[in-house]
Design a protein around this motif. Sequence first.
Motif, short mmCIF file in Angstrom:
data_model
loop_
_atom_site.label_atom_id
_atom_site.label_comp_id
_atom_site.label_asym_id
_atom_site.label_seq_id
_atom_site.Cartn_x
_atom_site.Cartn_y
_atom_site.Cartn_z
N LEU A 1 -2.56 5.92 5.07
CA LEU A 1 -2.44 5.94 3.62
C LEU A 1 -3.82 5.96 2.89
O LEU A 1 -3.88 6.39 1.84
CB LEU A 1 -1.67 4.50 3.30
N GLU A 2 -4.69 5.47 3.68
CA GLU A 2 -6.12 5.38 3.38
C GLU A 2 -6.71 6.72 3.04
O GLU A 2 -7.63 7.17 2.43
CB GLU A 2 -6.88 4.28 3.85
N ILE A 3 -6.52 7.60 4.35
CA ILE A 3 -7.18 8.96 4.41
C ILE A 3 -6.56 10.15 4.00
O ILE A 3 -7.08 11.02 3.54
CB ILE A 3 -7.72 8.83 5.91
N LEU A 4 -5.21 10.31 4.36
CA LEU A 4 -4.57 11.53 4.43
C LEU A 4 -4.31 11.96 2.68
O LEU A 4 -4.48 13.19 2.53
CB LEU A 4 -3.08 11.48 5.18
N ARG B 1 -0.89 2.28 12.26
CA ARG B 1 -1.69 3.11 11.99
C ARG B 1 -1.48 4.04 10.42
O ARG B 1 -2.24 4.47 10.10
CB ARG B 1 -1.78 4.24 13.09
N LEU B 2 -0.15 3.42 10.29
CA LEU B 2 0.31 4.12 8.92
C LEU B 2 -0.76 3.44 7.93
O LEU B 2 -1.09 4.18 6.72
CB LEU B 2 1.58 3.57 8.40
N ALA B 3 -1.26 2.46 7.93
CA ALA B 3 -2.29 1.93 7.10
C ALA B 3 -3.62 2.78 6.92
O ALA B 3 -4.04 3.26 5.79
CB ALA B 3 -2.83 0.42 7.25
N SER C 1 0.85 -1.13 -0.07
CA SER C 1 0.10 0.04 -0.01
C SER C 1 0.83 1.09 0.14
O SER C 1 0.50 2.26 -0.64
CB SER C 1 -0.71 0.06 1.29
N LEU C 2 2.05 1.23 0.75
CA LEU C 2 2.83 2.28 0.78
C LEU C 2 3.63 2.44 -0.55
O LEU C 2 3.42 3.76 -1.00
CB LEU C 2 3.73 2.22 2.08
N ASP C 3 3.97 1.35 -1.15
CA ASP C 3 4.36 1.66 -2.33
C ASP C 3 3.46 2.25 -3.44
O ASP C 3 4.13 3.07 -4.13
CB ASP C 3 4.91 0.26 -2.95
N TRP C 4 2.53 1.91 -3.50
CA TRP C 4 1.25 2.41 -4.49
C TRP C 4 1.15 3.75 -4.06
O TRP C 4 1.12 4.72 -5.19
CB TRP C 4 0.13 1.84 -4.01
N VAL C 5 1.13 4.22 -2.73
CA VAL C 5 0.73 5.73 -2.82
C VAL C 5 2.09 6.42 -3.11
O VAL C 5 2.08 7.59 -3.71
CB VAL C 5 0.58 5.87 -1.03
#
Length: 298
Positions: A289-292, A284-286, A140-144
């Motif tokens: 990544l979804e909201i911010l 909480r990083l997950a 998910s981090l890579d995608w963002v």
Amino acid sequence: MNNSIDDYHDLTLTFAEPPQRVISLVPSLTESLFDLGFGNTVVGITDYCIHPSEKLIGCVRIGGTKDPRVRDIITLQPDLVIANQEENSPETIYELENAGIKVWLTFPKTVRQAVDNLWVMVGIFQNKMAALRLEVLERSLDWVISASSERTKKIRYFCPIWQDEEEMGNPKWMTFNRNTYMDNLLDIFGGENIFKDREKWDSDDSDEVENKRYPINRDRRYPQVTREEIISGDPDLIILPDEPFLFGETHQEIFYQIFSRCSAAKQRKILLVDGSLITWYGTRLARSLEILPSIFNQ
């Protein structure tokens, strides 16, 4: 990124077997322990550990992050205490280590370092299911990061984390510079901190404890800034988190008034945000990544 348990096994503390009694002095890592499936080992937490609330009922509260009751910690006979150089005092770490307790001292200043800490945690417990969960987070981090790299222009922002009243009623706000997890996180989403190069001007080293874990070097990453400096910086976006200082709707209205000349006010981009999404490193990083990312796309 493609990390695994084995990549971090040699970075972990030495245990004959995974720890069975863990005390967390770091709220974000308390949550991470439960999210990764290690919550059954947690026997003690701070008063500021609030997530996951429904699973913390049986844990002993041992005081605040800055002033935990060390005697209570020792009485709980932990195999491991998880601490943070920024959130916990050197005196606390000294006392625990002198009592023969293993302390894992974390201090991530970037998102990468925060994820590496999670891999160390997985390595300590040697849990393959947790490793799979962490791999999903990394994807998910890579995608963002990939999506953000396509931006042609950064969004210039100001994000206070504390507010103080100075003489004559003139407020000052504490913020952060580029050497922090918060700055790096918001940079990933396309933000550019208008105070990224600013350091705290004044320094008093008298309360620092000299030891190998805490060098005498006052943290200058959190400067105080004035109304005039913020106006001069003319941010496109002002982010008001609800922790560590509780910025709310009243503050938002005041910000619109006193920063009416800034682009952020003119464009109605003074936003209230869940502060834990910005300040809590860990799983909480997950949620971050979804909201911010959306606040930089409005």
